[in-house]
Design an enzyme around this catalytic site. Structure first.
Site, PDB file in Angstrom:
ATOM      1  N   THR C  49     -58.125  25.256  24.169  1.00  0.00           N
ATOM      2  CA  THR C  49     -58.377  24.036  23.701  1.00  0.00           C
ATOM      3  C   THR C  49     -58.939  23.011  25.032  1.00  0.00           C
ATOM      4  O   THR C  49     -59.223  22.061  24.811  1.00  0.00           O
ATOM      5  CB  THR C  49     -56.819  23.379  23.291  1.00  0.00           C
ATOM      6  OG1 THR C  49     -56.512  24.390  22.123  1.00  0.00           O
ATOM      7  CG2 THR C  49     -57.142  22.085  22.675  1.00  0.00           C
ATOM      8  N   TYR C 137     -52.634  37.227  27.135  1.00  0.00           N
ATOM      9  CA  TYR C 137     -52.883  36.718  26.098  1.00  0.00           C
ATOM     10  C   TYR C 137     -54.272  37.544  25.334  1.00  0.00           C
ATOM     11  O   TYR C 137     -54.893  37.549  26.312  1.00  0.00           O
ATOM     12  CB  TYR C 137     -53.327  35.283  26.237  1.00  0.00           C
ATOM     13  CG  TYR C 137     -54.239  34.140  25.523  1.00  0.00           C
ATOM     14  CD1 TYR C 137     -54.061  34.581  23.950  1.00  0.00           C
ATOM     15  CD2 TYR C 137     -55.077  33.269  26.115  1.00  0.00           C
ATOM     16  CE1 TYR C 137     -54.873  33.664  22.990  1.00  0.00           C
ATOM     17  CE2 TYR C 137     -55.947  32.456  24.978  1.00  0.00           C
ATOM     18  CZ  TYR C 137     -55.676  32.854  23.782  1.00  0.00           C
ATOM     19  OH  TYR C 137     -56.293  31.908  22.668  1.00  0.00           O
ATOM     20  N   LYS C 165     -49.003  36.753  23.702  1.00  0.00           N
ATOM     21  CA  LYS C 165     -49.698  35.720  22.697  1.00  0.00           C
ATOM     22  C   LYS C 165     -50.843  36.527  22.092  1.00  0.00           C
ATOM     23  O   LYS C 165     -51.667  36.963  22.304  1.00  0.00           O
ATOM     24  CB  LYS C 165     -50.405  34.411  23.373  1.00  0.00           C
ATOM     25  CG  LYS C 165     -50.747  33.432  22.549  1.00  0.00           C
ATOM     26  CD  LYS C 165     -51.223  32.266  23.199  1.00  0.00           C
ATOM     27  CE  LYS C 165     -52.288  31.652  22.440  1.00  0.00           C
ATOM     28  NZ  LYS C 165     -53.013  30.471  23.354  1.00  0.00           N
TER      29      LYS C 165
END
Lengths: 293, 293, 293, 293
Positions: C49, C137, C165
């Site tokens: 993001t 991740y 994640k």
């Protein structure tokens, strides 16, 4: 040599139905005759184009007999005999042999994903009950199972499994087969848009429904390859590629029926759930087909 | 013609590092010289093989300058300038033009999947700031975004986007490009295992790291195609296909380094996270490479 | 416990730019403040993001410092430090630790597909140079490499890799992680449309950009889960699922910027090649967002 | 309500064969009885588990009759009637209705990829000839065609298509169905490893072969969901997930037969090409199954 009876353009007729939904054997014979007289090198009834899985047992037998009688030995015949169960596959393979087929084609149709062992035993069981050669056919898009190159190599250990037809549309598969299996094993291309690439990679033949509509272009492509004329092959391929893509995209039985009708021939009826091409699809086909004939 | 400066074998050098992790410019010049003297038709520094995304700005500049100085105009040079942001891509494209590159290659590297509009504007922004031609490069396996044939066609509306390099490994993409764009647009094959199929489909050239190891075979394949000798091309392709598959499967920078060392040349060091081939991989490469040299 | 500092809603701020294309640090601080005061449980700057890969080194440092200063210890901070090379990843991980981050998040960004061994060594090298925990991740859609559950399990052998994640969008992956790793290993959901399914499967937290627009709904979903109220969680999830799907489909930085502006806040500018949502996309977002606030 | 006769655990019996390859109706009745007395909420003969596509017409009729007689109205019965052609599907749907089935399940089996229009007409043609409700079943892995959420929504316009069974294993599909179709349309989960996620997403029931082996755990999971106890559901799910994954990975008919035998029950014989589990697979199943009973 006797075990590899095919090369060049192997033509797949559709199975036409009449208005009552029954197989139209007289029309089927006409369609076979068209293909034989167009000069194609072999005839393959009861393939995907011939909607094999939509037929009842007795219908398959009638189509097999009609095809072999009509061809009458002028060119070799390759009969599709794939069924979901081993027992039914054996039954139809034996029927085809007795009827005079030169070879049978078998795709491991699946509902449950079959293991490699299950597929091997399936072919082995059929092979042990017939004397004519088998073409093992790989096409995950219709059959539902993708046979790895390693499995295809293993199938060739079965004495009368002598030919492989590859329809994944992945040229690297064919290259692998040629590289691993050597030049003595015949492999065939079943992916129409790969016709040129497959011949360049060494395919012995092209299994195709296109000769129902454009036999001269199909044969000319093969001739250019056998003359070692790559530039001519390239030009001939690009002349026909739009048609090859179209008939694959819309489904061979639907597209061939529509094309036959656009050319003034009788394409018969389809069996439900298959439906005729839409008007838009038919118009597109006409645009593609008109300059080619 | 001035806008399509490449054809034939376009060779990609690696970017070697020294033991301290710095780019080894003297060794890089040697590797470029090897490629030029082997007879390849063009040199392309800072491609995927040249680990472009692992380099800092000043390292990219040093490699660009060194490549162009070393080639010294003997053959054309194609410099990779792809960056994640438009601003950095412009910066390096302008640097390459000033340094004397004949063209730049740009892949739309992505982190966020870019829209077609974003990709178009990215190319347009870069194109408006340079005068040399751009090769648009499609390779979803490394760049992370797959440009559709329709988008590639749209990119060619930008005046100096004149060449397309396709590396999806899907021969139908190349056929589509040739069919849609016509013979005047040059398309290049970036998928090593598709070398034969792509030339058969009409590719103008082959972008490849293989000439670091087997330049004679790569050049002979192209020569056979230009002589219109499909049979010879087929034989030459199957001689080299195992190597082509191996270098793709293990990653070009790792495989070329190992191959150079097996041939007695200096391959330099890799930059972490890239690691040398394992012993088993190296042994496999030796088995493939030995009969070819 | 000190090694797993996060649970609940972990909020990802965007990195806004000014009209000249520079990072707008004052606006970034405002966006962080919005998230902290909305009640989210942690802040994660420089994620996808936050367009981490589009930033220069000094920009990453400025954002890291600003985030930690602004949060001022009110909730924990998780800083993204992923880079293509191991050396740069170490550099930024050490910077984040010194700046006061509670943990760092690392995705193995790839250009060349990395081997499992290369990925393991990459994490190991970074872990050996810092003392704070690492969240590994997995997100093949952005990072380009898909870490198998077996590799993720192996990474947890590295002492300060303590959190995972998962953003593949495959709920079976999360179930596998929980089953294989046991309840003591914390796994986090990074796939917005899987928020409910992941909490049902036992996820410790939800890494999401949605709190920039709908923090109350995000927090209420987590509260329902912790209250063991499945029916309430189901209702709350279906209230927000359209927004969750929309921001993923259009790309988080673009969607959050547009949403902030629809709500009367300042979303800043995007860095090219990213472009604002189209008018149609913005209208769709407004329809989805309006009833939720 | 009369149109949605199912909720909870819908159990799928296998179709056992005798040593001569004939359907073993007495054993089939025993297997149905086991399921009914275990407390499952409905019985579904002739599903994928019941190897529907491997049976001849008269065998399907015998299994249908035997199932309905054995269940004797204690719980509802859902009979699979899918065939490749529309005509045969109608035939078996009418047979099932006359025999007393509460509903029929239909998957659009394909050889040729069917168009949306062909699928819609297929369902419409069958629906117009029966009065009991139809469960439309989407499972591209076995049926070969993937019905989009939009097509499923369209099918629900046909009056007696009132239920949807989703087996793609994609939880987002189910969420879409719930969101688009509203709470009044019943959707069922057919993907065993998604049992928990699907109930969390609002599935009305779980279509599963697992009750042949672990009915108590399956029922307990559903009970926890109906009690709104997410934590208990989570624990119960993780107790059974290994078995759920195993029976899917090895194929339901093969795995259920082996499991029945490990539990001392008679699983009958399989029909070729299906083969029993290997020794290693059976050993793995025993390890998974033993602690659960």
């Amino acid at each position: 040599m006797k075990h590899v009876p095919f090369k060049g353009i192997i033509a797949y007729p559709t199975t036409p139905f009449d208005q009552q939904g029954q197989v139209d054997i007289p029309l089927f014979r006409q369609l076979v005759e068209r293909l034989v007289s167009s000069g194609t090198h072999a005839i393959a009834p009861l393939g995907s184009t011939g909607v094999l899985p939509y037929l009842m047992d007795e219908e398959k037998e009638a189509v097999t007999t009609a095809a072999i009688e009509q061809v009458a030995g002028r060119i070799p015949t390759l009969v599709g005999v794939s069924c979901l169960t081993t027992e039914r596959t054996i039954y139809h393979a034996r029927y085809a042999e007795k009827a005079g087929a030169n070879a049978v084609m078998i795709i491991p149709m699946s509902y449950w994903k079959l293991t490699d062992e299950e597929i091997f035993r399936h072919y082995e069981a059929v092979a042990s009950r017939i004397s004519i050669p088998i073409m093992a056919y790989n096409n995950p898009a219709t059959g539902g199972v993708d046979m790895s190159p390693a499995l295809l190599k293993r199938l060739l250990q079965i004495p009368n499994v002598t030919m492989i037809k590859e329809s994944t549309g992945d040229i690297q598969r064919m290259q692998y087969l040629r590289r691993e299996l050597g030049e003595e094993v015949a492999f065939y291309n079943g992916s129409n848009p790969l016709a040129l690439a497959a011949f360049a990679a060494g395919a012995s033949g092209w299994c195709t429904a296109a000769p129902n509509l454009i036999p001269a272009l199909n044969l000319a492509l093969y001739d250019a390859v056998t003359r070692n004329d790559l530039q001519a092959a390239n030009l001939l391929f690009y002349q026909q590629v739009d048609l090859l893509k179209f008939i694959v995209a819309t489904g061979l039985p639907r597209a061939i029926k529509a094309g036959l009708e656009l050319m003034g021939a009788n394409g018969g009826y389809l069996r439900s759930p298959l439906q005729p091409l839409s008007q838009e699809e038919t118009a597109t086909l006409q645009q593609i087909l008109q300059p080619l004939n």
